[in-house]
Motif scaffolding. Structure first.
Motif, PDB file in Angstrom:
ATOM      1  N   TYR A 179      13.759  25.787 -22.183  1.00  0.00           N
ATOM      2  CA  TYR A 179      12.522  26.123 -21.407  1.00  0.00           C
ATOM      3  C   TYR A 179      11.461  25.802 -21.975  1.00  0.00           C
ATOM      4  CZ  TYR A 179      15.664  28.892 -18.314  1.00  0.00           C
ATOM      5  OH  TYR A 179      16.573  29.289 -17.398  1.00  0.00           O
ATOM      6  N   VAL A 180      11.243  25.559 -23.464  1.00  0.00           N
ATOM      7  CA  VAL A 180       9.975  25.130 -24.109  1.00  0.00           C
ATOM      8  C   VAL A 180       9.823  23.825 -24.498  1.00  0.00           C
ATOM      9  CG1 VAL A 180       8.379  25.954 -26.011  1.00  0.00           C
ATOM     10  CG2 VAL A 180       9.764  27.642 -24.713  1.00  0.00           C
ATOM     11  N   GLU A 181      10.887  23.400 -25.183  1.00  0.00           N
ATOM     12  CA  GLU A 181      10.821  22.066 -25.698  1.00  0.00           C
ATOM     13  C   GLU A 181      10.443  21.112 -24.847  1.00  0.00           C
ATOM     14  OE1 GLU A 181      14.118  20.449 -28.319  1.00  0.00           O
ATOM     15  OE2 GLU A 181      12.926  21.651 -29.473  1.00  0.00           O
ATOM     16  N   GLU A 184       5.511  22.314 -24.240  1.00  0.00           N
ATOM     17  CA  GLU A 184       4.656  23.207 -24.903  1.00  0.00           C
ATOM     18  C   GLU A 184       3.139  23.521 -24.305  1.00  0.00           C
ATOM     19  OE1 GLU A 184       7.371  20.951 -26.771  1.00  0.00           O
ATOM     20  OE2 GLU A 184       5.563  20.589 -27.462  1.00  0.00           O
ATOM     21  N   ASP A 185       2.589  22.417 -23.852  1.00  0.00           N
ATOM     22  CA  ASP A 185       1.250  22.399 -23.413  1.00  0.00           C
ATOM     23  C   ASP A 185       1.250  22.865 -21.854  1.00  0.00           C
ATOM     24  OD1 ASP A 185       0.979  19.408 -25.452  1.00  0.00           O
ATOM     25  OD2 ASP A 185       0.631  21.627 -25.745  1.00  0.00           O
ATOM     26  N   GLU A 186       2.302  23.120 -21.183  1.00  0.00           N
ATOM     27  CA  GLU A 186       2.156  23.396 -19.729  1.00  0.00           C
ATOM     28  C   GLU A 186       2.400  24.790 -19.447  1.00  0.00           C
ATOM     29  OE1 GLU A 186       3.942  19.293 -19.808  1.00  0.00           O
ATOM     30  OE2 GLU A 186       5.233  20.509 -18.537  1.00  0.00           O
ATOM     31  N   ILE A 187       3.332  25.461 -20.393  1.00  0.00           N
ATOM     32  CA  ILE A 187       3.745  27.084 -20.312  1.00  0.00           C
ATOM     33  C   ILE A 187       2.244  27.840 -20.045  1.00  0.00           C
ATOM     34  CG2 ILE A 187       5.200  28.814 -21.191  1.00  0.00           C
ATOM     35  CD1 ILE A 187       6.734  26.547 -22.293  1.00  0.00           C
ATOM     36  N   THR A 188       2.313  28.505 -19.112  1.00  0.00           N
ATOM     37  CA  THR A 188       1.102  29.455 -19.183  1.00  0.00           C
ATOM     38  C   THR A 188       1.692  30.889 -19.878  1.00  0.00           C
ATOM     39  OG1 THR A 188       2.082  30.495 -17.249  1.00  0.00           O
ATOM     40  CG2 THR A 188       0.729  28.829 -16.671  1.00  0.00           C
ATOM     41  N   ILE A 193       5.471  34.833 -21.721  1.00  0.00           N
ATOM     42  CA  ILE A 193       5.862  36.186 -21.741  1.00  0.00           C
ATOM     43  C   ILE A 193       7.508  36.365 -21.037  1.00  0.00           C
ATOM     44  CG2 ILE A 193       5.562  38.648 -21.079  1.00  0.00           C
ATOM     45  CD1 ILE A 193       2.693  37.914 -21.280  1.00  0.00           C
ATOM     46  N   ARG A 194       7.515  35.773 -19.938  1.00  0.00           N
ATOM     47  CA  ARG A 194       8.899  36.028 -19.285  1.00  0.00           C
ATOM     48  C   ARG A 194      10.136  35.233 -20.333  1.00  0.00           C
ATOM     49  NH1 ARG A 194       9.327  32.806 -14.900  1.00  0.00           N
ATOM     50  NH2 ARG A 194       7.167  32.958 -14.553  1.00  0.00           N
ATOM     51  N   CYS A 199      14.432  36.151 -24.105  1.00  0.00           N
ATOM     52  CA  CYS A 199      15.207  35.916 -25.314  1.00  0.00           C
ATOM     53  C   CYS A 199      15.483  37.484 -26.175  1.00  0.00           C
ATOM     54  CB  CYS A 199      14.240  35.332 -26.285  1.00  0.00           C
ATOM     55  SG  CYS A 199      14.019  33.422 -25.775  1.00  0.00           S
ATOM     56  N   MET A 200      14.431  38.530 -25.933  1.00  0.00           N
ATOM     57  CA  MET A 200      14.637  39.493 -26.726  1.00  0.00           C
ATOM     58  C   MET A 200      15.806  40.247 -25.880  1.00  0.00           C
ATOM     59  SD  MET A 200      12.527  38.863 -28.925  1.00  0.00           S
ATOM     60  CE  MET A 200      12.571  40.490 -30.100  1.00  0.00           C
TER      61      MET A 200
END
Lengths: 248, 261
Positions: A179-181, A184-188, A193-194, A199-200
């Motif tokens: 979801y991140v890789e 990085e610059d687009e995730i709000t 948080i979601r 993950c947690m």
């Protein structure tokens, strides 16, 4: 701040004795420990999460522990591993920041500098076979650039847009990578948080040394913010279907 | 009378002076001139070589201007042998900082460490002070371009334009007249000056021509360096002889004994 060693004549100062390096006669093992740290870069900076548990072996001993700390105004440090060693590191970093404050020269130590400083300590300790039994995640914004790095008790370092320690490296990292890789610059912040909570949650389900009480922290241009503890919604329905679960 | 208090640096004279330190500064005032000028886009350092001879292999090695770090370049005036020790020390200091903090050492911190060392030699050990003054030109992300002057006493201060070595007072007064100072209040944290690099180079040539004894300024007698920003990173350029010649030709108008004085 290390001083310049002036080699003054023997009439003034006696030469330093050669240091003796004796073999280690103590073992190193962690006592009170924290489990995974999960962190990644997002649009506004860095987001990191840890649960509030410090375990004493298999006992859930300290249930209000904060395994993250702000270092200065721009850097966030998260730890997994021995709590005492973390406290020692916190004291050392505090001394460093005090020295910098005393210098009063308008300069600040950025995230990269803190990262290097911690890495040097960790590698130095491993070389003396007397490690600080931790894995650290250091995140921050240095000169406008997002920095996220990892150091462990070997002194191994690497930087990546997504970092997770302990069980997180096995269970959370694949989620982060998906979801991140690349984004990085687009995730709000909401999305971040979601992702973090997902993950947690996985870690709470599968890691025996976790606790459903966690903190979230973020580093943005505005500074470091560590949240109050909160719990995740979980669903244990499938547990009934697990053979061996319960009294029947 | 002063002779009684000369022999050790650690002794004050009855008038409260440290003669050895003053004698060191005297030695420097006979050394080749070094000029430093700060502009909003960078700093110019120029120096006069005193050891010139046909037999000298000038293209290898520096006599006056040295890089201390990726972001600091310095000009020295005084005893070259003393200067070499201090330059080596400052390079080690800068590298140690880089190894510890993965960041180039802030200019003032480098200058301060060097000066603390020089001060040590005026207070204990019974050794003579270093007979060197520095003009350190550097850049860091907090304060931009900075020019520092330091002396054998271990004093340092930040300047917009400075000069050390022979005829330094002469040069300093010319600089004071000709330097375009910034009058406006709203200057950013970086040097509040209106000088451009071009202005700085021109002023450098002017001052050099007025303070150096020789009949004609040639690249043989000079060392030149600039520090500017390239891609937001500090960039040090130590000029070759040809490049110095180009600069001298470009600003020929200020150098020639002017007909329109």
């Amino acid at each position: 701040m290390d001083s310049i060693t002036l080699r003054l004549p023997h009439t003034v100062e006696r030469p330093a004795e050669a240091t003796n390096y004796e073999p280690t006669t103590r073992i190193s093992q962690p006592t009170v420990t924290g489990t995974s740290v999960v962190a990644f870069k997002y649009k506004d900076g860095i987001m990191m999460a840890t649960d509030c548990l410090a375990s004493y072996g298999s006992m859930a001993r300290f249930r209000d522990e904060t395994r993250m700390t702000a270092v200065g105004k721009t850097t966030l440090l998260g730890m997994s591993g021995d709590t005492a060693d973390f406290q020692h590191m916190k004291h050392t970093l505090n001394n460093l920041l005090t020295q910098e404050y005393d210098m009063d020269d308008g300069q600040n130590l950025g995230t990269r500098s803190i990262y290097k400083y911690i890495s040097n300590i960790m590698y130095g300790r491993r070389t003396k076979i007397d490690p600080l039994w931790n894995s650290y995640v250091i995140g921050g914004i240095d000169n406008g650039e997002k920095v996220l790095g990892f150091v462990d008790y070997y002194g191994t370092t690497y930087q990546s847009p997504t970092i997770a320690t302990g069980f997180g490296a096995h269970l959370a990292q694949p989620i982060l990578r998906k979801y991140v890789e690349g984004h990085e610059d687009e995730i709000t912040e909401e999305d971040a948080i979601r992702i973090l909570d997902d993950c947690m949650r996985v870690l709470y389900y599968r890691d025996c040394r976790t606790f459903n009480k966690l903190r979230r922290a973020k580093v943005t241009a505005a500074g470091v913010e560590i949240s109050e503890p909160y719990a995740l919604e979980t669903n244990w329905n499938i547990a009934e279907y697990v053979r061996g679960y319960g009294p029947f | 009378m002063a002779r009684r208090y000369d022999s050790r640096t650690t002794i004050f004279s009855p008038e409260g002076r440290l003669y050895q330190v003053e004698y060191a500064m005297e030695a420097i005032s006979h050394a080749g001139t070094v000029i430093g000028i700060l502009s909003k886009d960078g700093i110019v350092l120029a120096a006069e070589r005193q050891a010139t001879s046909n037999l000298l292999e000038q293209s290898i090695g520096s006599e006056k201007i040295y890089e201390m770090n990726d972001n600091v370049v310095a000009g020295v005036a005084g005893l070259t042998a003393d200067a070499n020790i201090l330059i080596n020390q400052s390079r080690i200091i800068a590298q140690r900082y880089l190894q510890k903090y993965d960041s180039p050492i802030p200019v003032e911190q480098l200058v301060r460490r060097l000066c603390d060392m020089k001060q040590g030699y005026t207070q204990f050990g019974g050794l003579r002070p270093f007979g060197v003054s520095f003009l350190c030109a550097g850049w860091d992300s907090a304060f931009g371009f900075q020019l520092y002057q330091s002396d054998p006493a271990g004093n340092y201060s930040s300047w917009k334009a400075a000069c050390i070595g022979e005829n330094f007072s002469n040069a300093q007064s010319i600089l004071k007249q000709e330097y375009k100072d910034d009058d406006s209040e709203g200057s950013s944290s970086t040097a509040g000056t209106q000088m451009t690099m071009d202005d700085a180079l021109k002023l450098t040539c002017l001052v050099l021509s007025k303070t150096i004894d020789t009949a004609k300024l040639t690249s043989e007698k000079l060392e030149f360096a600039t520090i500017t920003l390239k891609n937001n990173k500090p960039h040090i350029h130590i000029y070759t002889s040809d490049e110095i010649d180009q600069v001298l030709t470009k600003y020929d108008s200020v150098i020639k004994p002017s007909n329109n004085d």
